[in-house]
Scaffold this motif. Structure first.
Motif, short mmCIF file in Angstrom:
data_model
loop_
_atom_site.label_atom_id
_atom_site.label_comp_id
_atom_site.label_asym_id
_atom_site.label_seq_id
_atom_site.Cartn_x
_atom_site.Cartn_y
_atom_site.Cartn_z
N GLY A 91 55.77 40.96 34.55
CA GLY A 91 55.95 39.76 35.07
C GLY A 91 55.66 39.57 36.51
O GLY A 91 55.22 38.45 37.09
N ILE A 142 46.88 36.39 33.29
CA ILE A 142 47.53 37.02 32.35
C ILE A 142 46.52 38.45 32.16
O ILE A 142 46.89 39.35 31.63
CB ILE A 142 47.89 36.38 31.08
N CYS A 158 47.48 41.77 33.34
CA CYS A 158 48.67 42.19 32.39
C CYS A 158 48.16 42.75 31.15
O CYS A 158 48.66 43.95 30.58
CB CYS A 158 49.62 41.27 32.28
N GLY A 208 58.05 45.18 31.26
CA GLY A 208 58.20 43.82 31.35
C GLY A 208 58.32 43.15 32.68
O GLY A 208 57.75 42.28 33.02
N ILE A 209 59.31 43.95 33.52
CA ILE A 209 59.43 43.37 34.88
C ILE A 209 58.23 43.49 35.78
O ILE A 209 57.83 42.85 36.60
CB ILE A 209 60.60 44.21 35.46
N TYR A 256 52.05 39.15 36.82
CA TYR A 256 51.51 37.77 36.81
C TYR A 256 51.98 36.87 37.58
O TYR A 256 51.14 35.88 37.86
CB TYR A 256 52.23 37.59 35.39
N VAL A 257 53.27 36.90 38.29
CA VAL A 257 53.60 35.93 39.12
C VAL A 257 52.59 36.14 40.51
O VAL A 257 52.13 35.41 40.99
CB VAL A 257 54.99 36.07 39.45
#
Length: 139
Positions: free
Chosen positions: A17, A26, A29, A13-14, A20-21
């Motif tokens: 994320g 998306i 990911c 998840g980290i 994505y940033v």
């Protein structure tokens, strides 16, 4: 609902994320999540067609390869951000804003990778790889 996967899900998840940033998309990911699931399918298939010792040996080297590729990609990402930070050919009106955004992204990545939870995850993954390697030699 599987306690053994808490650390992996948190780290994924980290990482997803942060990706994505950085990419603002998306799809990267989604592709990485697909590849993660594909490796699980391949691992289960190897365990099905090979004996346990051969499958575990192959999987150990696959894990080491994935860790190495992931580390190289993380280093390349940080280096590309540093190069963007030093690039002054952005434009007269947007140069300060773009430089501030790049600096913020570098700080986000540094802060994300230097948290105690992420360091604990790296340590536990390393310990698990060592234990798996030792078990391969003695079993």
């Amino acid at each position: 609902q599987n306690p053994a996967q808490i650390l992996y899900a948190m780290a994924a998840g980290i990482v997803f994320g942060l990706i994505y940033v950085e990419t603002d998309s998306i799809w990267c990911c989604i592709v990485l999540h697909f590849m993660n699931n594909l490796t699980s399918v391949i691992q289960n298939y190897l365990l099905y067609i090979l004996n346990e010792e051969a499958a575990n040996t192959i999987l150990f080297f696959v894990d080491i390869t994935v860790i190495a590729i992931g580390s190289i990609c993380a280093i390349a990402l940080l280096n590309s951000l540093k190069k963007k930070k030093g690039d002054k050919n952005i434009g007269v009106y947007g140069s300060f804003e773009a430089e501030a955004q790049t600096e913020a992204r570098i700080n986000t990545l540094k802060n994300g990778f230097s948290t105690p939870a992420f360091m604990l995850f790296l340590i536990l993954c390393s310990v698990q790889c060592v234990i798996n390697g030792v078990m391969l030699w003695f079993m």
